[in-house]
Motif scaffolding. Structure first.
Motif, PDB file in Angstrom:
ATOM      1  N   ARG A 113     -11.298  60.667  50.144  1.00  0.00           N
ATOM      2  CA  ARG A 113     -10.053  59.964  48.752  1.00  0.00           C
ATOM      3  C   ARG A 113      -9.824  58.451  49.586  1.00  0.00           C
ATOM      4  N   VAL A 114      -9.942  57.872  48.226  1.00  0.00           N
ATOM      5  CA  VAL A 114      -8.743  56.613  48.926  1.00  0.00           C
ATOM      6  C   VAL A 114      -7.720  55.748  47.931  1.00  0.00           C
ATOM      7  N   HIS A 115      -6.998  55.903  48.685  1.00  0.00           N
ATOM      8  CA  HIS A 115      -5.549  55.235  48.411  1.00  0.00           C
ATOM      9  C   HIS A 115      -5.744  54.055  47.715  1.00  0.00           C
ATOM     10  N   LEU A 116      -4.885  53.538  47.036  1.00  0.00           N
ATOM     11  CA  LEU A 116      -4.451  52.825  46.208  1.00  0.00           C
ATOM     12  C   LEU A 116      -3.135  52.338  46.237  1.00  0.00           C
ATOM     13  N   LEU A 117      -2.578  51.070  46.341  1.00  0.00           N
ATOM     14  CA  LEU A 117      -1.408  51.218  46.333  1.00  0.00           C
ATOM     15  C   LEU A 117      -0.869  49.894  45.491  1.00  0.00           C
ATOM     16  N   VAL A 118      -0.229  50.046  44.032  1.00  0.00           N
ATOM     17  CA  VAL A 118      -0.223  48.719  43.368  1.00  0.00           C
ATOM     18  C   VAL A 118       1.322  48.190  43.291  1.00  0.00           C
ATOM     19  N   TYR A 119       1.086  46.650  43.337  1.00  0.00           N
ATOM     20  CA  TYR A 119       3.204  46.519  43.205  1.00  0.00           C
ATOM     21  C   TYR A 119       2.753  45.406  41.833  1.00  0.00           C
ATOM     22  N   LEU A 120       3.042  45.295  40.842  1.00  0.00           N
ATOM     23  CA  LEU A 120       2.995  44.232  39.926  1.00  0.00           C
ATOM     24  C   LEU A 120       3.813  44.453  39.590  1.00  0.00           C
ATOM     25  N   PRO A 121       4.846  43.306  39.188  1.00  0.00           N
ATOM     26  CA  PRO A 121       5.693  42.300  38.545  1.00  0.00           C
ATOM     27  C   PRO A 121       6.817  43.319  37.130  1.00  0.00           C
ATOM     28  N   ALA A 122       7.589  43.283  37.514  1.00  0.00           N
ATOM     29  CA  ALA A 122       8.194  44.663  36.199  1.00  0.00           C
ATOM     30  C   ALA A 122       8.443  43.663  35.362  1.00  0.00           C
ATOM     31  N   GLY A 123       8.071  44.687  34.220  1.00  0.00           N
ATOM     32  CA  GLY A 123       8.048  44.000  33.085  1.00  0.00           C
ATOM     33  C   GLY A 123       7.181  42.837  32.494  1.00  0.00           C
ATOM     34  N   GLN A 124       6.161  42.417  33.195  1.00  0.00           N
ATOM     35  CA  GLN A 124       5.048  41.779  33.192  1.00  0.00           C
ATOM     36  C   GLN A 124       3.851  42.186  33.431  1.00  0.00           C
ATOM     37  N   ASP A 125       3.074  42.340  31.565  1.00  0.00           N
ATOM     38  CA  ASP A 125       1.858  43.040  31.230  1.00  0.00           C
ATOM     39  C   ASP A 125       1.155  42.068  31.981  1.00  0.00           C
ATOM     40  N   ASN A 126      -0.126  43.129  31.844  1.00  0.00           N
ATOM     41  CA  ASN A 126      -1.177  42.331  32.422  1.00  0.00           C
ATOM     42  C   ASN A 126      -1.382  41.306  33.585  1.00  0.00           C
ATOM     43  N   PRO A 127      -0.495  41.728  34.541  1.00  0.00           N
ATOM     44  CA  PRO A 127      -0.578  40.078  35.009  1.00  0.00           C
ATOM     45  C   PRO A 127      -1.337  39.662  36.006  1.00  0.00           C
ATOM     46  N   PRO A 128      -2.407  38.779  36.489  1.00  0.00           N
ATOM     47  CA  PRO A 128      -3.086  38.932  37.657  1.00  0.00           C
ATOM     48  C   PRO A 128      -3.034  39.200  38.873  1.00  0.00           C
ATOM     49  N   VAL A 129      -3.903  39.728  39.420  1.00  0.00           N
ATOM     50  CA  VAL A 129      -3.565  40.545  40.525  1.00  0.00           C
ATOM     51  C   VAL A 129      -4.650  40.143  41.100  1.00  0.00           C
ATOM     52  N   PHE A 130      -4.130  40.400  42.648  1.00  0.00           N
ATOM     53  CA  PHE A 130      -4.844  40.469  43.864  1.00  0.00           C
ATOM     54  C   PHE A 130      -5.293  41.476  44.126  1.00  0.00           C
ATOM     55  N   VAL A 131      -6.754  41.990  44.391  1.00  0.00           N
ATOM     56  CA  VAL A 131      -6.754  42.997  45.320  1.00  0.00           C
ATOM     57  C   VAL A 131      -7.272  42.914  46.736  1.00  0.00           C
ATOM     58  N   GLY A 132      -6.994  43.629  47.763  1.00  0.00           N
ATOM     59  CA  GLY A 132      -7.291  43.680  49.149  1.00  0.00           C
ATOM     60  C   GLY A 132      -7.091  44.599  50.264  1.00  0.00           C
TER      61      GLY A 132
END
Ligand code: GTR
Length: 422
Positions: A113-132
């Motif tokens: 099981r791999v957990h992913l935590l994602v924060y996205l800017p509210a109300g913004q579609d398809n923002p660039p995402v840092f994955v780390g």
């Protein structure tokens, strides 16, 4: 007890032996010749993008797979079952949306099981995402009590309340200084975090993590040229990317693979293997990352293979103190990321990672980028402290030690903005 002590003693002597060879003196670097980036194994000079992509690039990927990091099994393109643990949490006083996802991989009667935590800017579609990836669990990256604790094995760290190899509440927010979530969100980027131990616990033990899911009957560890931990982590990052691409909120995002230190080594190798990463950042990645191995400044191949044998394929051991025999050096790893922008960062006091060697690893990747007509660093002289370069191969050297700082993130954000602009 006696045998335990004698084993411990032997290990300490071995480590001391390896450590005593550590050199920090630039004047003691012996002359070396780097393997030619733009000449194929058969001697052909590589002059075009087509020749690079069809001949030399695949050759270099294979060399890193077989000789350094180890090959990921072909069947590892495994599709996980996806469980949404939290769909739309409110974070940062409404500025961000938080999602938590579990990717469940199953094979050979084993489950991971791999957990992913994602924060996205509210109300913004398809923002660039840092994955780390992070070192002490997703909950360590932010002051956010809603982040779920991973049950995976973790090295003990008393200061973080970790004493039984289990992440506890004490780890919450302990690494927040390395992850300026609010700055990232305010800059219009998303952030996806993964605990690296979910994919493969960082210990010399191949009975846990992702590896056993792919063993043949009776197999207990990967073969000599098969994947070590760095390849496993690179694999896991790509599975997180599969998920982000399947989610409407991030399906059309740009994806930035970021990593610090051993996880910077991982981001370079992950970025080399998976062309869907639009941009790659390696902070303080050192030996086995971007630093030129042949310089033998700070951590060397022998030292890293002694301390962390599980990070690499077993085959890499044969280059202990035999760097000149390596068919690759780390500039070739950076070159595999071309034409995608890559950013390398060093710290003055992080001598163990060989900051000059890190710059040269970046600089000597330039010919591959130039094939695509891209701008690269102008000089083989390492830039001065706090004078970043933001050409397609980007670089900075900042004051201070082995860490990830706000200054680093300001550069990562500015570089990403510049290069991902449509
Ligand atoms: C060190 C190791 C480095 C680097 C670092 C880290 O002990 O020698 O190669 O990976 O750990 O990951 O923080």
């Amino acid at each position: 007890m006696k045998s335990f002590l004698s084993i411990l003693f032997t290990i300490l002597i071995m480590k001391a032996g390896a450590q005593s060879k550590v050199n920090y003196d630039e004047s003691k670097v012996e002359p070396y010749t780097l393997p030619e980036l733009l000449r194929s194994a058969s001697g052909q000079e590589i002059k075009t993008v087509k020749e690079w992509e069809s001949i030399r690039r695949p050759e270099i990927v294979r060399l890193f797979e077989e000789e350094v990091y180890g090959k990921i099994p072909a069947e590892a393109q495994l599709k996980p079952n996806i469980e949404i643990l939290e769909k739309e949490g409110t974070a940062l006083h409404g500025k961000a949306v938080r999602q938590q996802i579990a990717l469940d991989f199953e094979r050979n009667g084993r489950r991971l099981r791999v957990h992913l935590l994602v924060y996205l800017p509210a109300g913004q579609d398809n923002p660039p995402v840092f994955v780390g990836y992070n070192f002490y669990g997703n909950a360590s990256i932010a002051e956010d009590e809603n982040i779920l604790l991973s049950p995976s094995w973790v090295p003990n760290k008393k200061e973080f309340g970790i004493t039984e190899n289990q992440i506890t509440d004490g780890a919450r927010g302990q690494r927040a200084h390395r992850w300026p979530v609010e700055k990232i969100i305010d800059s219009g980027f998303g952030l996806a975090a993964i605990y690296y131990g979910d994919v493969d616990p960082d210990r010399d033990d191949f009975s846990d993590g992702i590896h056993p899911l792919f063993y043949e009957e009776g197999q207990t560890k990967p073969g000599p040229s098969e994947w070590g931990a760095i390849s496993a982590w690179a694999w896991g990052a790509s599975r997180a990317l599969d998920y982000l691409k399947s989610e409407p909120a991030t399906a059309n995002s740009k994806y930035i693979l970021f990593g610090h230190s051993r996880l910077g080594k991982t981001s370079l190798w992950g970025g080399a293997l998976d062309k869907r990463w639009d941009l790659v950042i390696a902070n303080n990645s050192g030996c086995g990352g971007v630093a030129i191995s042949r310089r033998k400044i700070g951590e060397t191949v022998e030292v890293i293979n002694t301390s962390f044998p599980h990070w690499f394929a077993d085959r890499f051991q044969k280059y202990n103190d035999q760097e000149s025999e390596m068919p690759v050096d780390q500039h070739m790893l950076v070159a595999l990321i071309a034409p995608r922008p890559v950013y390398i960062s060093s710290a003055v006091e992080d001598r163990w990672a060989d900051p000059v060697g890190e710059y040269l690893g970046a600089y000597y990747a330039s010919p591959a980028y130039q094939l695509y007509g891209l701008e690269t660093p102008a000089s083989d002289q390492q830039p001065s402290v706090s004078e970043p370069i933001h050409t397609s191969i980007g670089y900075h050297l900042r004051p201070g030690g082995h860490d990830v700082t706000d200054y680093d993130w300001e550069q990562f954000i500015a570089f990403s903005r510049k290069h991902l602009r449509k």
